[in-house]
Scaffold this active site. Structure first.
Site, PDB file in Angstrom:
ATOM      1  N   HIS A 139      -7.854   3.823 -49.833  1.00 28.60           N
ATOM      2  CA  HIS A 139      -6.558   3.251 -50.203  1.00 28.60           C
ATOM      3  C   HIS A 139      -6.387   3.508 -51.700  1.00 28.60           C
ATOM      4  CE1 HIS A 139      -7.900   0.592 -46.887  1.00 28.60           C
ATOM      5  NE2 HIS A 139      -6.627   0.529 -46.568  1.00 28.60           N
TER       6      HIS A 139
ATOM      7  N   ASP B 211      -8.476   1.153 -53.692  1.00 28.31           N
ATOM      8  CA  ASP B 211      -9.946   1.226 -53.582  1.00 28.31           C
ATOM      9  C   ASP B 211     -10.490   2.016 -54.770  1.00 28.31           C
ATOM     10  OD1 ASP B 211      -9.683   0.093 -51.075  1.00 28.31           O
ATOM     11  OD2 ASP B 211      -9.949   1.989 -49.990  1.00 28.31           O
TER      12      ASP B 211
ATOM     13  N   MET C 249      -8.336  11.877 -45.673  1.00 31.80           N
ATOM     14  CA  MET C 249      -7.278  10.903 -45.366  1.00 31.80           C
ATOM     15  C   MET C 249      -7.086   9.936 -46.527  1.00 31.80           C
ATOM     16  SD  MET C 249      -7.130   7.432 -44.390  1.00 31.80           S
ATOM     17  CE  MET C 249      -7.965   6.633 -43.040  1.00 31.80           C
TER      18      MET C 249
ATOM     19  N   GLU D  85      -1.414   3.252 -37.417  1.00 35.84           N
ATOM     20  CA  GLU D  85      -2.584   2.541 -36.886  1.00 35.84           C
ATOM     21  C   GLU D  85      -2.169   1.178 -36.342  1.00 35.84           C
ATOM     22  OE1 GLU D  85      -5.900   2.201 -39.557  1.00 35.84           O
ATOM     23  OE2 GLU D  85      -6.822   0.628 -38.343  1.00 35.84           O
TER      24      GLU D  85
ATOM     25  N   GLU E  33      -7.700   2.481 -33.399  1.00 29.71           N
ATOM     26  CA  GLU E  33      -8.997   1.889 -33.785  1.00 29.71           C
ATOM     27  C   GLU E  33      -9.601   1.137 -32.610  1.00 29.71           C
ATOM     28  OE1 GLU E  33      -9.593  -0.072 -37.611  1.00 29.71           O
ATOM     29  OE2 GLU E  33     -10.647  -1.685 -36.579  1.00 29.71           O
TER      30      GLU E  33
ATOM     31  N   HIS F 215      -9.123  -2.634 -32.581  1.00 27.22           N
ATOM     32  CA  HIS F 215      -7.770  -3.172 -32.456  1.00 27.22           C
ATOM     33  C   HIS F 215      -7.277  -3.203 -31.014  1.00 27.22           C
ATOM     34  CE1 HIS F 215      -7.087  -2.029 -36.965  1.00 27.22           C
ATOM     35  NE2 HIS F 215      -8.070  -2.882 -36.777  1.00 27.22           N
TER      36      HIS F 215
ATOM     37  N   ASP G 299     -10.199   5.695 -35.823  1.00 20.83           N
ATOM     38  CA  ASP G 299     -11.051   4.708 -36.494  1.00 20.83           C
ATOM     39  C   ASP G 299     -12.088   4.209 -35.504  1.00 20.83           C
ATOM     40  OD1 ASP G 299      -9.710   4.985 -38.840  1.00 20.83           O
ATOM     41  OD2 ASP G 299      -8.922   2.934 -38.926  1.00 20.83           O
TER      42      ASP G 299
ATOM     43  N   ASP H 296     -11.039  -9.573 -35.916  1.00 21.60           N
ATOM     44  CA  ASP H 296     -11.358  -8.154 -36.126  1.00 21.60           C
ATOM     45  C   ASP H 296     -12.758  -8.039 -36.733  1.00 21.60           C
ATOM     46  OD1 ASP H 296     -11.001  -5.427 -36.387  1.00 21.60           O
ATOM     47  OD2 ASP H 296      -9.962  -5.588 -38.298  1.00 21.60           O
TER      48      ASP H 296
ATOM     49  N   ASP I 140     -14.912  -5.165 -36.753  1.00 22.04           N
ATOM     50  CA  ASP I 140     -15.281  -3.885 -37.393  1.00 22.04           C
ATOM     51  C   ASP I 140     -16.792  -3.648 -37.370  1.00 22.04           C
ATOM     52  OD1 ASP I 140     -12.600  -3.365 -37.948  1.00 22.04           O
ATOM     53  OD2 ASP I 140     -12.694  -4.214 -39.959  1.00 22.04           O
TER      54      ASP I 140
ATOM     55  N   ASP J  91     -14.375   3.162 -39.399  1.00 21.59           N
ATOM     56  CA  ASP J  91     -13.700   2.068 -40.104  1.00 21.59           C
ATOM     57  C   ASP J  91     -14.414   0.781 -39.730  1.00 21.59           C
ATOM     58  OD1 ASP J  91     -12.095   0.525 -41.584  1.00 21.59           O
ATOM     59  OD2 ASP J  91     -10.389   0.553 -40.214  1.00 21.59           O
TER      60      ASP J  91
HETATM   61  C1  GLT Z   1      -8.168  -2.508 -43.261  1.00 24.30           C
HETATM   62  C2  GLT Z   1      -7.913  -2.499 -41.789  1.00 24.30           C
HETATM   63  C3  GLT Z   1      -8.242  -1.198 -41.176  1.00 24.30           C
HETATM   64  C4  GLT Z   1      -7.347  -0.087 -41.659  1.00 24.30           C
HETATM   65  C5  GLT Z   1      -7.523   0.204 -43.085  1.00 24.30           C
HETATM   66  C6  GLT Z   1      -6.494   1.228 -43.502  1.00 24.30           C
HETATM   67  S1  GLT Z   1      -7.506  -1.176 -44.084  1.00 24.30           S
HETATM   68  O1  GLT Z   1      -9.547  -2.513 -43.525  1.00 24.30           O
HETATM   69  O2  GLT Z   1      -8.681  -3.543 -41.190  1.00 24.30           O
HETATM   70  O3  GLT Z   1      -8.216  -1.253 -39.794  1.00 24.30           O
HETATM   71  O4  GLT Z   1      -7.714   1.083 -40.976  1.00 24.30           O
HETATM   72  O5  GLT Z   1      -5.422   0.673 -44.151  1.00 24.30           O
HETATM   73 MN    MN Z   2      -8.735   0.768 -39.121  1.00 27.14          MN
HETATM   74 MN    MN Z   3     -10.349  -3.262 -37.733  1.00 30.48          MN
END
Ligand code: GLT
Ligand code: MN
Ligand code: MN
Length: 387
Positions: free
Chosen positions: A54, A57, A88, A181, A217, A220, A245, A255, A257, A287
Protein backbone atom coordinates in the site's frame (compact mmCIF):
# COMPACT_ATOMS: atom_id res chain seq x y z
CA UNK A 1 16.24 -29.39 -1.46
CA UNK A 2 12.66 -30.51 -1.99
CA UNK A 3 9.88 -27.90 -1.90
CA UNK A 4 12.35 -25.04 -1.98
CA UNK A 5 10.70 -21.79 -3.05
CA UNK A 6 12.35 -20.02 -5.96
CA UNK A 7 11.50 -16.76 -7.75
CA UNK A 8 10.12 -18.75 -10.72
CA UNK A 9 7.29 -19.93 -8.42
CA UNK A 10 6.14 -16.30 -8.24
CA UNK A 11 5.50 -16.19 -4.50
CA UNK A 12 4.83 -12.69 -3.22
CA UNK A 13 4.09 -11.12 0.16
CA UNK A 14 2.80 -7.69 1.11
CA UNK A 15 4.90 -5.37 3.25
CA UNK A 16 1.85 -5.38 5.52
CA UNK A 17 1.83 -9.19 5.84
CA UNK A 18 5.28 -10.17 7.10
CA UNK A 19 5.44 -6.64 8.53
CA UNK A 20 2.28 -7.19 10.58
CA UNK A 21 3.01 -6.16 14.17
CA UNK A 22 0.31 -8.26 15.80
CA UNK A 23 -2.09 -5.50 16.78
CA UNK A 24 -5.74 -6.53 17.18
CA UNK A 25 -8.88 -4.69 18.30
CA UNK A 26 -8.22 -5.76 21.89
CA UNK A 27 -4.46 -5.67 22.16
CA UNK A 28 -1.37 -3.68 21.38
CA UNK A 29 1.33 -4.77 18.92
CA UNK A 30 3.34 -7.80 20.01
CA UNK A 31 6.21 -7.31 17.54
CA UNK A 32 8.33 -4.30 16.58
CA UNK A 33 7.85 -2.92 13.05
CA UNK A 34 10.29 -4.06 10.32
CA UNK A 35 11.81 -1.63 7.84
CA UNK A 36 10.58 -2.09 4.23
CA UNK A 37 14.07 -2.62 2.83
CA UNK A 38 14.86 -5.16 5.56
CA UNK A 39 11.71 -7.06 4.54
CA UNK A 40 12.88 -7.09 0.92
CA UNK A 41 16.26 -8.63 1.83
CA UNK A 42 14.62 -11.24 4.07
CA UNK A 43 12.01 -12.19 1.45
CA UNK A 44 14.72 -12.61 -1.16
CA UNK A 45 16.66 -14.83 1.24
CA UNK A 46 13.73 -17.23 1.63
CA UNK A 47 13.03 -17.47 -2.12
CA UNK A 48 10.18 -15.05 -2.74
CA UNK A 49 9.65 -13.43 -6.14
CA UNK A 50 8.13 -10.13 -5.16
CA UNK A 51 6.78 -7.72 -2.59
CA UNK A 52 3.54 -5.75 -2.77
CA UNK A 53 2.53 -2.63 -0.93
CA UNK A 54 0.00 0.00 0.00
CA UNK A 55 1.20 3.57 -0.49
CA UNK A 56 1.55 4.09 3.26
CA UNK A 57 3.29 0.77 3.95
CA UNK A 58 6.26 2.47 2.32
CA UNK A 59 5.68 6.23 2.45
CA UNK A 60 4.05 7.62 5.61
CA UNK A 61 1.05 9.79 4.84
CA UNK A 62 2.76 12.86 6.38
CA UNK A 63 6.08 12.38 4.51
CA UNK A 64 7.60 15.41 2.78
CA UNK A 65 8.81 15.19 -0.81
CA UNK A 66 12.40 14.84 0.45
CA UNK A 67 11.47 12.04 2.83
CA UNK A 68 9.59 10.26 0.05
CA UNK A 69 12.68 10.37 -2.14
CA UNK A 70 14.96 9.12 0.64
CA UNK A 71 12.69 6.15 1.45
CA UNK A 72 12.22 5.30 -2.21
CA UNK A 73 15.96 5.32 -2.85
CA UNK A 74 16.61 2.80 -0.06
CA UNK A 75 13.72 0.61 -1.15
CA UNK A 76 14.74 0.62 -4.81
CA UNK A 77 18.30 -0.27 -3.81
CA UNK A 78 16.99 -3.29 -1.89
CA UNK A 79 14.96 -4.34 -4.95
CA UNK A 80 17.97 -3.92 -7.18
CA UNK A 81 20.29 -5.81 -4.81
CA UNK A 82 17.91 -8.75 -4.54
CA UNK A 83 16.09 -8.85 -7.89
CA UNK A 84 12.74 -8.79 -6.08
CA UNK A 85 9.91 -7.15 -8.07
CA UNK A 86 6.78 -5.20 -7.09
CA UNK A 87 4.03 -6.79 -9.21
CA UNK A 88 1.10 -5.23 -7.34
CA UNK A 89 0.35 -1.98 -5.59
CA UNK A 90 -2.68 -0.63 -3.77
CA UNK A 91 -3.95 2.28 -1.67
CA UNK A 92 -4.60 2.45 2.02
CA UNK A 93 -8.16 3.78 1.97
CA UNK A 94 -9.11 2.31 5.33
CA UNK A 95 -6.72 3.37 8.13
CA UNK A 96 -7.32 7.12 8.20
CA UNK A 97 -10.41 8.26 10.18
CA UNK A 98 -11.21 10.41 7.12
CA UNK A 99 -12.37 7.15 5.50
CA UNK A 100 -14.47 5.96 8.44
CA UNK A 101 -17.67 6.11 6.37
CA UNK A 102 -16.19 5.02 3.08
CA UNK A 103 -13.63 6.32 0.59
CA UNK A 104 -14.90 6.12 -3.02
CA UNK A 105 -18.42 5.52 -1.67
CA UNK A 106 -18.42 8.13 1.09
CA UNK A 107 -21.55 10.31 1.11
CA UNK A 108 -19.18 13.27 1.51
CA UNK A 109 -17.94 14.60 -1.85
CA UNK A 110 -14.76 15.91 -0.19
CA UNK A 111 -13.83 12.45 1.09
CA UNK A 112 -14.52 10.91 -2.32
CA UNK A 113 -12.32 13.46 -4.06
CA UNK A 114 -9.54 12.95 -1.51
CA UNK A 115 -9.77 9.17 -1.99
CA UNK A 116 -9.37 9.54 -5.76
CA UNK A 117 -6.49 11.98 -5.31
CA UNK A 118 -4.74 9.62 -2.85
CA UNK A 119 -5.22 6.71 -5.23
CA UNK A 120 -3.77 8.60 -8.21
CA UNK A 121 -0.67 9.37 -6.13
CA UNK A 122 -0.44 5.75 -5.02
CA UNK A 123 -0.78 4.64 -8.64
CA UNK A 124 2.14 6.95 -9.51
CA UNK A 125 4.19 5.27 -6.78
CA UNK A 126 3.24 1.76 -7.91
CA UNK A 127 4.07 2.57 -11.53
CA UNK A 128 7.44 3.98 -10.48
CA UNK A 129 8.18 0.62 -8.83
CA UNK A 130 7.03 -1.35 -11.88
CA UNK A 131 3.67 -2.63 -10.64
CA UNK A 132 1.24 -3.79 -13.32
CA UNK A 133 -1.64 -4.94 -11.12
CA UNK A 134 -3.53 -2.45 -8.99
CA UNK A 135 -5.75 -3.81 -6.22
CA UNK A 136 -8.89 -2.24 -4.83
CA UNK A 137 -9.88 -3.68 -1.48
CA UNK A 138 -12.83 -1.57 -0.39
CA UNK A 139 -12.54 -2.28 3.31
CA UNK A 140 -14.39 0.87 4.36
CA UNK A 141 -16.80 0.86 1.40
CA UNK A 142 -19.85 -0.28 3.30
CA UNK A 143 -22.20 0.50 6.16
CA UNK A 144 -23.36 -0.49 9.61
CA UNK A 145 -26.81 1.05 9.25
CA UNK A 146 -28.83 1.75 6.11
CA UNK A 147 -30.66 4.77 7.51
CA UNK A 148 -28.60 7.02 5.20
CA UNK A 149 -30.27 5.37 2.24
CA UNK A 150 -26.88 5.18 0.67
CA UNK A 151 -26.50 1.90 -1.22
CA UNK A 152 -27.53 2.95 -4.74
CA UNK A 153 -25.64 6.23 -4.38
CA UNK A 154 -22.64 4.35 -3.04
CA UNK A 155 -22.55 2.01 -6.02
CA UNK A 156 -22.82 4.95 -8.41
CA UNK A 157 -19.95 6.74 -6.64
CA UNK A 158 -17.89 3.55 -6.65
CA UNK A 159 -18.40 3.21 -10.42
CA UNK A 160 -17.52 6.86 -10.99
CA UNK A 161 -14.25 6.52 -9.03
CA UNK A 162 -13.18 3.32 -10.79
CA UNK A 163 -13.99 4.78 -14.20
CA UNK A 164 -12.01 7.92 -13.35
CA UNK A 165 -8.98 5.95 -12.18
CA UNK A 166 -8.99 3.61 -15.17
CA UNK A 167 -8.86 6.67 -17.46
CA UNK A 168 -6.08 8.15 -15.34
CA UNK A 169 -4.05 4.96 -15.74
CA UNK A 170 -4.49 4.96 -19.51
CA UNK A 171 -3.77 8.67 -19.77
CA UNK A 172 -0.49 8.18 -17.89
CA UNK A 173 0.36 5.05 -19.91
CA UNK A 174 0.72 2.98 -16.73
CA UNK A 175 -0.78 -0.17 -18.24
CA UNK A 176 -2.40 -1.25 -14.99
CA UNK A 177 -4.94 -4.03 -14.74
CA UNK A 178 -7.26 -3.47 -11.79
CA UNK A 179 -8.24 -6.22 -9.39
CA UNK A 180 -11.23 -5.81 -7.10
CA UNK A 181 -10.96 -7.68 -3.81
CA UNK A 182 -14.33 -8.62 -2.29
CA UNK A 183 -14.95 -9.14 1.41
CA UNK A 184 -18.33 -9.59 3.10
CA UNK A 185 -17.70 -7.61 6.30
CA UNK A 186 -14.98 -6.31 8.65
CA UNK A 187 -14.10 -3.59 9.19
CA UNK A 188 -17.60 -2.46 8.08
CA UNK A 189 -20.72 -4.26 9.24
CA UNK A 190 -21.52 -4.90 5.57
CA UNK A 191 -19.09 -4.22 2.76
CA UNK A 192 -20.35 -3.44 -0.77
CA UNK A 193 -19.46 -6.02 -3.45
CA UNK A 194 -19.23 -8.66 -0.69
CA UNK A 195 -18.23 -11.71 -2.74
CA UNK A 196 -16.60 -12.64 -6.04
CA UNK A 197 -19.91 -12.94 -7.90
CA UNK A 198 -21.01 -9.47 -6.81
CA UNK A 199 -17.75 -7.94 -8.04
CA UNK A 200 -18.03 -9.76 -11.38
CA UNK A 201 -21.51 -8.34 -11.84
CA UNK A 202 -20.33 -4.84 -10.99
CA UNK A 203 -17.39 -4.96 -13.40
CA UNK A 204 -19.82 -5.43 -16.28
CA UNK A 205 -21.28 -1.98 -15.47
CA UNK A 206 -17.95 -0.11 -15.76
CA UNK A 207 -16.81 1.95 -18.75
CA UNK A 208 -13.74 -0.21 -19.39
CA UNK A 209 -14.64 -3.64 -18.03
CA UNK A 210 -11.67 -5.28 -19.79
CA UNK A 211 -9.30 -3.44 -17.44
CA UNK A 212 -11.00 -4.85 -14.32
CA UNK A 213 -10.83 -8.29 -12.77
CA UNK A 214 -10.70 -9.96 -9.39
CA UNK A 215 -8.32 -10.42 -6.50
CA UNK A 216 -10.20 -13.08 -4.53
CA UNK A 217 -9.01 -13.97 -1.02
CA UNK A 218 -9.40 -17.38 0.62
CA UNK A 219 -10.35 -15.89 3.99
CA UNK A 220 -12.96 -13.53 2.59
CA UNK A 221 -15.13 -15.99 0.65
CA UNK A 222 -14.76 -18.43 3.55
CA UNK A 223 -16.06 -15.77 5.98
CA UNK A 224 -19.12 -15.55 3.72
CA UNK A 225 -19.56 -19.32 4.03
CA UNK A 226 -18.78 -19.86 0.35
CA UNK A 227 -16.60 -22.38 -1.45
CA UNK A 228 -13.43 -20.50 -2.41
CA UNK A 229 -12.42 -22.96 -5.12
CA UNK A 230 -15.77 -22.43 -6.84
CA UNK A 231 -15.39 -18.65 -6.59
CA UNK A 232 -11.93 -18.76 -8.17
CA UNK A 233 -13.17 -21.10 -10.88
CA UNK A 234 -15.90 -18.62 -11.76
CA UNK A 235 -13.36 -15.81 -11.94
CA UNK A 236 -11.14 -17.93 -14.21
CA UNK A 237 -14.11 -18.87 -16.37
CA UNK A 238 -14.89 -15.18 -16.85
CA UNK A 239 -11.24 -14.43 -17.71
CA UNK A 240 -11.08 -12.30 -14.58
CA UNK A 241 -8.56 -13.88 -12.26
CA UNK A 242 -6.07 -10.99 -12.25
CA UNK A 243 -4.46 -11.72 -8.86
CA UNK A 244 -5.06 -13.92 -5.82
CA UNK A 245 -4.73 -13.56 -2.03
CA UNK A 246 -3.78 -16.88 -0.48
CA UNK A 247 -4.23 -17.50 3.23
CA UNK A 248 -6.56 -19.54 5.42
CA UNK A 249 -9.56 -19.04 7.66
CA UNK A 250 -12.00 -20.82 9.93
CA UNK A 251 -15.55 -20.26 8.74
CA UNK A 252 -17.73 -17.85 10.72
CA UNK A 253 -14.86 -15.99 12.39
CA UNK A 254 -13.24 -12.59 12.14
CA UNK A 255 -10.75 -12.24 9.27
CA UNK A 256 -7.90 -14.45 10.47
CA UNK A 257 -5.46 -14.30 7.53
CA UNK A 258 -3.88 -17.58 8.66
CA UNK A 259 -0.83 -19.21 7.10
CA UNK A 260 -1.77 -20.78 3.74
CA UNK A 261 -3.05 -24.32 4.28
CA UNK A 262 -3.15 -23.94 8.06
CA UNK A 263 -6.85 -24.70 8.35
CA UNK A 264 -8.60 -26.22 5.32
CA UNK A 265 -6.05 -28.46 3.69
CA UNK A 266 -8.42 -30.07 1.23
CA UNK A 267 -9.64 -26.69 -0.01
CA UNK A 268 -6.03 -25.54 -0.31
CA UNK A 269 -5.24 -28.66 -2.32
CA UNK A 270 -8.09 -28.18 -4.81
CA UNK A 271 -7.22 -24.49 -5.04
CA UNK A 272 -3.58 -25.16 -5.91
CA UNK A 273 -4.70 -27.82 -8.37
CA UNK A 274 -7.11 -25.37 -10.01
CA UNK A 275 -4.50 -22.61 -10.27
CA UNK A 276 -1.88 -24.94 -11.68
CA UNK A 277 -4.22 -26.78 -14.08
CA UNK A 278 -5.83 -23.60 -15.37
CA UNK A 279 -2.52 -22.06 -16.40
CA UNK A 280 -2.90 -19.05 -14.08
CA UNK A 281 0.49 -17.40 -14.39
CA UNK A 282 0.13 -14.43 -12.04
CA UNK A 283 1.75 -14.08 -8.65
CA UNK A 284 0.85 -16.45 -5.79
CA UNK A 285 0.41 -13.72 -3.23
CA UNK A 286 0.18 -14.57 0.46
CA UNK A 287 -2.06 -12.06 2.17
CA UNK A 288 -1.63 -13.55 5.60
CA UNK A 289 0.32 -12.85 8.74
CA UNK A 290 2.00 -14.73 11.55
CA UNK A 291 -0.03 -15.47 14.66
CA UNK A 292 0.00 -12.65 17.20
CA UNK A 293 1.80 -14.97 19.58
CA UNK A 294 4.93 -15.06 17.41
CA UNK A 295 8.21 -13.17 17.51
CA UNK A 296 10.20 -12.31 14.37
CA UNK A 297 11.55 -15.84 14.02
CA UNK A 298 7.94 -17.02 13.92
CA UNK A 299 7.19 -14.51 11.16
CA UNK A 300 9.79 -16.04 8.84
CA UNK A 301 8.67 -19.57 9.71
CA UNK A 302 5.16 -18.45 8.79
CA UNK A 303 6.32 -17.05 5.44
CA UNK A 304 8.36 -20.13 4.59
CA UNK A 305 5.44 -22.33 5.62
CA UNK A 306 3.04 -20.61 3.18
CA UNK A 307 5.36 -21.25 0.24
CA UNK A 308 6.37 -24.76 1.30
CA UNK A 309 2.76 -25.85 1.71
CA UNK A 310 1.92 -24.47 -1.73
CA UNK A 311 4.77 -26.44 -3.30
CA UNK A 312 3.85 -29.63 -1.43
CA UNK A 313 0.24 -29.29 -2.61
CA UNK A 314 1.43 -28.61 -6.14
CA UNK A 315 3.33 -31.87 -6.07
CA UNK A 316 0.25 -33.64 -4.66
CA UNK A 317 -1.82 -32.19 -7.51
CA UNK A 318 0.63 -33.61 -10.04
CA UNK A 319 0.47 -36.95 -8.27
CA UNK A 320 -3.35 -36.80 -8.41
CA UNK A 321 -3.11 -36.24 -12.16
CA UNK A 322 -0.80 -39.26 -12.57
CA UNK A 323 -2.72 -41.63 -10.27
CA UNK A 324 -4.23 -44.28 -12.59
CA UNK A 325 -6.97 -45.38 -10.22
CA UNK A 326 -8.06 -41.84 -9.48
CA UNK A 327 -8.01 -40.86 -13.14
CA UNK A 328 -9.97 -43.98 -14.14
CA UNK A 329 -12.59 -43.19 -11.52
CA UNK A 330 -12.88 -39.62 -12.83
CA UNK A 331 -13.09 -41.00 -16.37
CA UNK A 332 -15.98 -43.25 -15.37
CA UNK A 333 -17.65 -40.46 -13.39
CA UNK A 334 -17.80 -38.20 -16.44
CA UNK A 335 -20.05 -40.24 -18.71
CA UNK A 336 -19.36 -39.42 -22.36
CA UNK A 337 -21.82 -39.80 -25.21
CA UNK A 338 -20.65 -38.26 -28.47
CA UNK A 339 -24.00 -38.37 -30.22
CA UNK A 340 -25.83 -36.67 -27.34
CA UNK A 341 -23.05 -34.14 -26.86
CA UNK A 342 -23.42 -33.15 -30.52
CA UNK A 343 -27.14 -32.64 -30.04
CA UNK A 344 -26.80 -30.40 -26.97
CA UNK A 345 -23.66 -28.48 -27.93
CA UNK A 346 -25.54 -25.84 -29.86
CA UNK A 347 -29.17 -25.04 -30.55
CA UNK A 348 -30.63 -25.73 -33.94
CA UNK A 349 -34.19 -26.64 -34.89
CA UNK A 350 -33.01 -30.08 -35.97
CA UNK A 351 -31.14 -30.69 -32.73
CA UNK A 352 -34.14 -29.55 -30.70
CA UNK A 353 -36.48 -31.81 -32.66
CA UNK A 354 -34.16 -34.80 -32.36
CA UNK A 355 -33.68 -34.20 -28.63
CA UNK A 356 -37.40 -33.95 -28.04
CA UNK A 357 -37.86 -37.32 -29.74
CA UNK A 358 -35.40 -39.22 -27.54
CA UNK A 359 -36.34 -41.57 -24.73
CA UNK A 360 -34.30 -41.58 -21.51
CA UNK A 361 -34.25 -44.32 -18.90
CA UNK A 362 -34.86 -42.01 -15.95
CA UNK A 363 -34.84 -44.81 -13.42
CA UNK A 364 -31.48 -46.09 -14.55
CA UNK A 365 -30.07 -42.55 -14.43
CA UNK A 366 -31.33 -42.16 -10.88
CA UNK A 367 -29.94 -45.53 -9.79
CA UNK A 368 -26.42 -44.85 -10.91
CA UNK A 369 -23.82 -44.49 -8.13
CA UNK A 370 -21.08 -42.20 -9.44
CA UNK A 371 -18.34 -43.50 -7.09
CA UNK A 372 -17.59 -40.20 -5.40
CA UNK A 373 -17.10 -41.70 -1.92
CA UNK A 374 -14.23 -43.85 -3.14
CA UNK A 375 -12.78 -41.09 -5.26
CA UNK A 376 -12.83 -38.65 -2.36
CA UNK A 377 -11.34 -41.22 0.03
CA UNK A 378 -8.48 -41.78 -2.41
CA UNK A 379 -7.96 -38.02 -2.51
CA UNK A 380 -7.76 -37.93 1.29
CA UNK A 381 -5.32 -40.84 1.32
CA UNK A 382 -3.18 -39.15 -1.29
CA UNK A 383 -3.12 -35.99 0.84
CA UNK A 384 -2.30 -37.99 3.96
CA UNK A 385 0.72 -39.43 2.17
CA UNK A 386 -0.28 -43.08 2.07
CA UNK A 387 -0.56 -43.33 -1.71
C1 GLT B 1 -5.85 -5.55 4.35
C2 GLT B 1 -6.90 -6.52 3.94
C3 GLT B 1 -6.46 -7.38 2.82
C4 GLT B 1 -6.22 -6.61 1.55
C5 GLT B 1 -5.11 -5.66 1.66
C6 GLT B 1 -5.04 -4.84 0.40
S1 GLT B 1 -5.16 -4.69 3.06
O1 GLT B 1 -4.80 -6.20 5.02
O2 GLT B 1 -7.26 -7.32 5.07
O3 GLT B 1 -7.33 -8.42 2.58
O4 GLT B 1 -5.85 -7.52 0.56
O5 GLT B 1 -5.60 -3.59 0.54
MN1 MN C 1 -6.47 -9.54 0.91
MN1 MN D 1 -8.14 -11.06 4.87
Amino acid sequence: MAYEPKPEHKFTFGLWTVGNVGRDPFGLPTRPPLEPDYIVYKLAEIGAYGVNLHDNDLIPVEATEAERERILKRFKKALQDTGLVVPMATTNLFGDPAFKDGAFTSPDARVRAYAIQKTMRAMDLGAELGAKTYVFWGGREGAEVDAGGNVLDALAHYREALNFLAEYSEDQGYGYRFALEPKPNEPRGDIYLPVVGAALGFIATLDKPHLFGLNPEVAHETMAGLNFVHAVAQAIDAGKLFHIDLNDQKMGRFDQDLRFGAENLKTAFFLVKLLEDSGYDGPRHFDAHALRTEDEAGVWEFAKGCMRTYLILKEKAERFGRDREIQDLIGAYKVQDKALARLTAKYSRENARALKGLEFDREALGRRGPGLEWLDQLTVELLLGVR
